[in-house]
Every structure is written in structure tokens, then in C-alpha cells.
Design a protein around this motif. Structure first.
Motif, PDB file in Angstrom:
ATOM      1  N   LYS A 475       0.827  -1.202   0.000  1.00 53.61           N
ATOM      2  CA  LYS A 475       0.000   0.000   0.000  1.00 53.61           C
ATOM      3  C   LYS A 475       0.865   1.256   0.000  1.00 53.61           C
ATOM      4  O   LYS A 475       0.572   2.248  -0.689  1.00 53.61           O
ATOM      5  CB  LYS A 475      -0.912  -0.004   1.218  1.00 53.61           C
ATOM      6  N   ASP A 478       3.501   0.766  -3.465  1.00 50.46           N
ATOM      7  CA  ASP A 478       2.911   0.450  -4.775  1.00 50.46           C
ATOM      8  C   ASP A 478       1.409   0.717  -4.688  1.00 50.46           C
ATOM      9  O   ASP A 478       0.587  -0.162  -4.926  1.00 50.46           O
ATOM     10  CB  ASP A 478       3.195  -1.008  -5.139  1.00 50.46           C
ATOM     11  N   SER A 479       1.078   1.950  -4.319  1.00 51.42           N
ATOM     12  CA  SER A 479      -0.291   2.300  -3.933  1.00 51.42           C
ATOM     13  C   SER A 479      -1.317   1.984  -5.020  1.00 51.42           C
ATOM     14  O   SER A 479      -2.449   1.580  -4.718  1.00 51.42           O
ATOM     15  CB  SER A 479      -0.371   3.788  -3.561  1.00 51.42           C
ATOM     16  N   ASP A 480      -0.943   2.138  -6.281  1.00 50.60           N
ATOM     17  CA  ASP A 480      -1.881   1.870  -7.376  1.00 50.60           C
ATOM     18  C   ASP A 480      -1.808   0.431  -7.879  1.00 50.60           C
ATOM     19  O   ASP A 480      -2.524   0.054  -8.817  1.00 50.60           O
ATOM     20  CB  ASP A 480      -1.619   2.826  -8.543  1.00 50.60           C
ATOM     21  N   GLY A 481      -0.933  -0.352  -7.274  1.00 53.60           N
ATOM     22  CA  GLY A 481      -0.807  -1.760  -7.673  1.00 53.60           C
ATOM     23  C   GLY A 481      -0.147  -1.965  -9.020  1.00 53.60           C
ATOM     24  O   GLY A 481      -0.315  -3.021  -9.636  1.00 53.60           O
ATOM     25  N   LYS A 485       0.415  -5.774 -10.487  1.00 55.26           N
ATOM     26  CA  LYS A 485      -0.320  -6.258 -11.650  1.00 55.26           C
ATOM     27  C   LYS A 485       0.580  -6.499 -12.864  1.00 55.26           C
ATOM     28  O   LYS A 485       0.207  -7.237 -13.775  1.00 55.26           O
ATOM     29  CB  LYS A 485      -1.445  -5.281 -11.986  1.00 55.26           C
ATOM     30  N   ALA A 496      -6.783  -2.107  -6.294  1.00 52.48           N
ATOM     31  CA  ALA A 496      -5.616  -2.061  -5.421  1.00 52.48           C
ATOM     32  C   ALA A 496      -6.017  -2.006  -3.951  1.00 52.48           C
ATOM     33  O   ALA A 496      -5.320  -2.551  -3.093  1.00 52.48           O
ATOM     34  CB  ALA A 496      -4.747  -0.854  -5.782  1.00 52.48           C
ATOM     35  N   HIS A 500      -4.307  -4.535  -1.152  1.00 51.93           N
ATOM     36  CA  HIS A 500      -3.501  -4.029  -0.049  1.00 51.93           C
ATOM     37  C   HIS A 500      -4.072  -4.392   1.320  1.00 51.93           C
ATOM     38  O   HIS A 500      -3.556  -3.931   2.347  1.00 51.93           O
ATOM     39  CB  HIS A 500      -3.370  -2.507  -0.155  1.00 51.93           C
TER      40      HIS A 500
END
Length: 541
Positions: A475, A478-481, A485, A496, A500
């Protein structure tokens, strides 16, 4: 008489007419560069002073590297670098011979024979600090001394050599921070010398071919190296831990990501200093940005000088000082100083290895802590970790990235190592070995230091109760994943915010969950409970 001995004897007969001129030998190891190579500069200067001939040699030691768990990508990187090194040495009037010697024992015999048959009176090399390498060099020193051949080694791998940064009572620092402060002060008040190797002024063409398994032209070196890589790849594919790895793809990815040679390494250093170092302190923790220097693979095989890295970084600090005038404080620039501290960590772990050579024999730095832990040896759990099938997205993405490319982002090395040693309580030695088997930049000192840091058994290690939560780490970093992905495309449909959260993940992937049809495992352990169990294990007497 062996083929090698016969070839050397024939070669000696060809060189008999030149015995009046001294002949020296540069032995390349993990120092595959011409610029700022301490031993190379020293032996070139001495050869010119003594009007001596100078040859160079590198031994490919595939069987030894197998026992050391060298990765395929790292061997391939060495193989791609050697022809480039040979070409650069030609500009100095030096011919490089590359020879296959399966083990270090074979190296001793081959090098001794080379010296005797080619009337070599002095060999120079740069120090290596691992156990087998030290034993090899000590044995070779004794062997060469029997015929009065000098074997001189120079410190080159570190910015400051082992045993130069010590406490007031001349002992090794047990904690990084005071080591770093003294390391930094020593460099700031001292003078780092960059070594330039001069061309050899009186060096006729010398043939050091010593067996049918050697080469001394660029084309022949390329062919020999390619053959060695191919054989190594075939060997690895018979091992269980490579059954699920596409080694052709892994090599291809590594070749694209890491073009060979010191010119490429120096270009990357310059580019990093120019474009990314001023954002390093923050962006270095975001795996999707590719904002780290990516120089470790070059430093590991010696295609880049660590001193040059330090000097370039301090030059950048100086330029900021000139731009900001009296308002500048070098201690305020967290980005450049953070990267310099990473160079210091590299030195630190080599100093620790020199101080405690038993680390090479699978011993923990904190032996008592390591001994009391009831480490797990669950092979199924370990297989899930190494294959990226734990059900924990950040861990799985990191491991699949490693398996596909031979590289893993530094923060993810900590996350995956801590998950293995704390959430799964699997012996850190298993993870340490697996990283060496896959990493293009794997070197024993840094890899061992990092694993023991994560397992809380090493010097200056993470306190056992500070255990990274891989979901919150994802989280934060890589907050946006994006990274998740990229390597776990099956998770593309899942937001995301769910990836998370362990609780949300379990619910979403459960039988009646919103994403029950996605082929991805439910997390194999519950992090909160695993953390409690790990803490209890470390607290027990």
C-alpha cells in the motif's frame, strides 16, 4: 604428460628466445575493467619501469561457481563482459587469455604452470574476501614462492579496505551507523586515488594459450564464453529449483536490462547522477519507477569501480553547494547522501565478512539467537515462496520478477526475506541460497548481510519484533498496484484497495467472494498470527 602441460611446454619452447626480458601476469577475477583497477594499474606501471612483458588471464571456473550457487544471469554477464575487456586491454598492448579451469584447485595448477613455462616472475591480482577464494590465494602464494615468483594482491573491491574502519580499540563496528560516520569522515579528510593503467611500451605479441580449453582472441573468447554459458544452463535445468523457470527468457531479459562492459556501467552511473540521484531517497522505495541506479550487477563483477561511484556522488554534492552558496548543507541532501550510504553498506558487509570469515560456512553472526530458533524446513511452503504462489501479492510479484529477470528491487528483497523468515519461520539459509542462485548481482557479503538482517541474526539486524507487513508495504510503496499487476496479471481485475488488505483479499478470493473465479491462492498464512508466533519464538530463552 597432460594436454595442458604439453601445450604449455610447446609454448615455452616458442618463447625461449625472449627469456631475457621479464614477464609479468595480471590475473583478473571480480574486477573486469580497465579504468580504476588497482592491480592492473600497479602491474602496468611496474612492467614499464622494468621493461617487462605483460600478459593477462581470466579463469572460467564453472564447477566452482556451481558450488557457490552463482546465477546463470551473472555467469552470462561475466561471459558477455570478457570479450569487451579483451578489446579494451588490446588498447594497452595487453593480450587477455581466457581459460576454463573447472575448480579453484585447477586454477592453482594452471597458473603455476603458466608462470613456470612462460618465465613469469610476478603475478598481481585484486583481493577477494570469501573463504574458498582466500584459501586458493594462500595456497597459490605458497606454490609460487617455491620458485621465487611474486604474488601481490591489492585491495580494490571496497572504497575503504577491510580493517581500515575500526573502533577506538581497533575492533570491528557491530552497528552500521557509527561505522558509516567514521567511514564518511575518513573519506572526507582523505584523498581517494583513481588508478589509471598506462599502455605497455614494450610488449610484443605473447601467446599464453595453455590448453585446448582456452582462447586469446576476441572471437575465440566469445565462442568459449558462449559454450560455458550453454553448458552451465544445461546443468542448472536438471535442478528442481529451475524446473519452473524459463532460463532462455531469463537470460534474454537480463541481457536487455544489463548490456555488458565498463563503458555501459560508466554511462549508467553518469545518467543516474544526472537524472535520478536527486530523487533517490523517496523514489528508491517505489519498485515500479526503476529509479534506483541498477549498478549493482556491474559492481558485483567489477565492471565498475566503487570509488568512481563515490567520487561522482560527492561531485554532485559539490555542484549543489556551488549552486546554493552559503545556504547549502551537504547533510540536508537526503537523496545523494542516502545513495552514498548504500555504497557504505556494501563496504560494511565486506568488512564484516573479513572480520567473521565463519559466515561463509553458513554460520549466523548472532549464533545464540540463530541456535534457539526452531526454524522450519517445510519444502512445500518454501516452494510456494520461491515460485511466487504464497497468496501475498507483493511477495509473489517480487519473486516472479526475480525468477523472470534475475533482479529484485532492494526493498522487495527485505519484504520477501522477512516473509520467509518471520511469517513462515523458514531457515534464512534457504532463502539466502535461492537469491544467490537467481540474482544477477548476487555477491556473498551483501546477500548474507541482507538475509541475516531480515532474519534478525546478523550484525545491526532488524529487531525481531519489527516485522514488515507485506500488505501495508504494498500500500505504501505500490499504492496503485502497478508493480503487483505487472507481475501478477491475473489480479488485474481486483482493485488495489483490496490487494492491499489481507482481510479483503481473503474475502474476495473465497468461495462466494467477488473474485472467486480468479486463479490466485488465498494467503497461505495470516500475517498477524504469524507475527505473534515469530515474536514468541525469538523471545523464548
Amino acid at each position: 604428460m597432460s594436454k595442458t602441460a604439453a601445450a604449455i611446454e610447446n609454448n615455452a619452447n616458442n618463447n625461449d628466445g625472449n627469456n631475457h626480458q621479464p614477464h609479468y601476469l595480471m590475473w583478473f577475477r571480480r574486477d573486469l575493467r580497465v579504468h580504476d583497477n588497482t592491480a592492473l594499474a600497479a602491474i602496468c606501471e611496474r612492467a614499464n619501469t622494468d621493461n617487462a612483458k605483460l600478459s593477462a588471464v581470466f579463469f572460467l571456473t564453472p564447477e566452482q561457481w556451481q558450488t557457490h550457487d552463482m546465477s546463470l544471469t551473472q555467469l552470462d554477464h561475466i561471459a558477455r563482459t570478457l570479450p569487451i575487456l579483451a578489446q579494451k586491454l588490446q588498447a594497452l598492448n595487453i593480450t587477455l587469455t581466457v581459460q576454463i579451469c573447472p575448480s579453484f584447485t585447477d586454477c592453482i595448477a594452471a597458473l603455476s604452470a603458466l608462470c613456470e613455462s612462460n618465465n613469469i616472475s610476478c603475478v598481481m591480482a585484486n583481493h577477494e574476501y570469501e573463504g574458498n577464494e582466500i584459501a586458493r590465494d594462500e595456497q597459490l602464494t605458497k606454490q609460487l614462492a617455491k620458485t621465487d615468483i611474486e604474488f601481490i594482491r591489492w585491495h580494490d573491491q571496497c572504497i575503504l579496505p577491510p580493517q581500515t574502519i575500526t573502533t577506538n580499540d581497533n575492533s570491528m563496528y557491530q552497528v552500521f551507523t557509527p561505522f558509516y560516520k567514521k567511514w564518511r569522515h575518513t573519506l572526507e579528510v582523505g584523498d581517494i586515488q583513481i588508478h589509471t593503467a598506462p599502455a605497455i611500451t614494450n610488449n610484443e605479441q605473447i601467446n599464453l594459450i595453455s590448453s585446448e580449453f582456452s582462447a586469446n582472441t576476441i572471437q575465440a573468447i566469445e565462442a568459449l564464453c558462449k559454450e560455458t554459458v550453454h553448458d552451465y544452463q544445461q546443468y542448472l535445468q536438471t535442478h528442481e529449483c529451475y524446473q519452473y523457470i524459463d532460463t532462455d527468457k531469463q537470460i534474454s531479459q537480463a541481457r536487455t536490462a544489463y548490456p555488458a562492459g565498463e563503458a555501459e556501467a560508466c554511462h549508467r552511473l553518469t545518467q543516474f547522477i544526472s537524472d535520478d540521484i536527486n530523487h533517490y531517497d523517496v523514489s528508491r522505495d517505489v519498485p515500479s519507477l526503476h529509479a534506483t541506479s541498477h549498478l549493482s550487477a556491474y559492481l558485483t563483477i567489477g565492471a565498475l569501480s566503487p570509488r568512481l561511484c563515490y567520487l561522482q556522488a560527492t561531485k554532485a554534492l559539490g555542484e549543489l553547494h556551488r549552486n546554493d552558496g552559503d545556504n547549502f548543507d551537504s547533510g540536508d541532501n537526503n537523496d545523494i547522501n542516502r545513495w552514498i550510504s548504500e555504497l557504505a553498506w556494501r563496504d560494511f558487509y565486506r568488512h564484516v565478512l573479513d572480520y567473521k570469515p565463519e559466515l561463509i560456512r553458513h554460520q549466523a553472526y548472532k549464533h545464540e539467537t540463530d541456535k534457539k530458533i526452531n526454524w522450519s524446513y517445510d519444502e512445500d511452503a518454501f516452494a510456494a515462496w520461491r515460485e511466487g504462489k504464497t497468496g501475498v501479492p507483493l511477495v509473489d510479484a517480487a519473486m516472479r520478477c526475480l525468477n523472470a529477470t534475475g533482479f529484485m528491487h532492494n526493498r522487495l528483497r527485505m519484504v520477501t526475506a522477512m516473509f520467509l523468515t518471520k511469517d513462515l519461520l523458514i531457515d534464512w539459509r534457504w532463502g539466502e541460497r535461492y537469491f544467490m542462485q537467481q540474482l544477477i548481482d548476487g555477491d556473498f557479503a551483501s546477500n548474507n548481510g541482507g538475509w541475516q538482517w531480515s532474519a534478525s541474526t546478523g550484525t545491526d539486524s532488524a529487531p525481531y519484533f519489527r516485522i514488515m507487513n507485506p500488505f501495508s508495504q504494498a500500500k505504501t510503496h505500490d499504492s496503485d498496484g502497478i508493480f503487483l499487476k505487472t507481475w501478477l496479471p491475473e489480479l488485474e481485475p481486483i482493485p488495489a484497495s483490496i490487494l492491499h488488505s489481507e482481510d479483503k483479499m481473503r474475502k474476495a478470493l473465497s468461495k462466494n467472494g467477488a473474485f472467486a473465479d480468479i486463479d490466485y491462492p488465498i494467503p497461505m498464512v495470516e500475517h498477524k498470527l504469524a507475527r505473534q508466533l515469530a515474536i514468541a519464538e525469538f523471545k523464548k530463552e
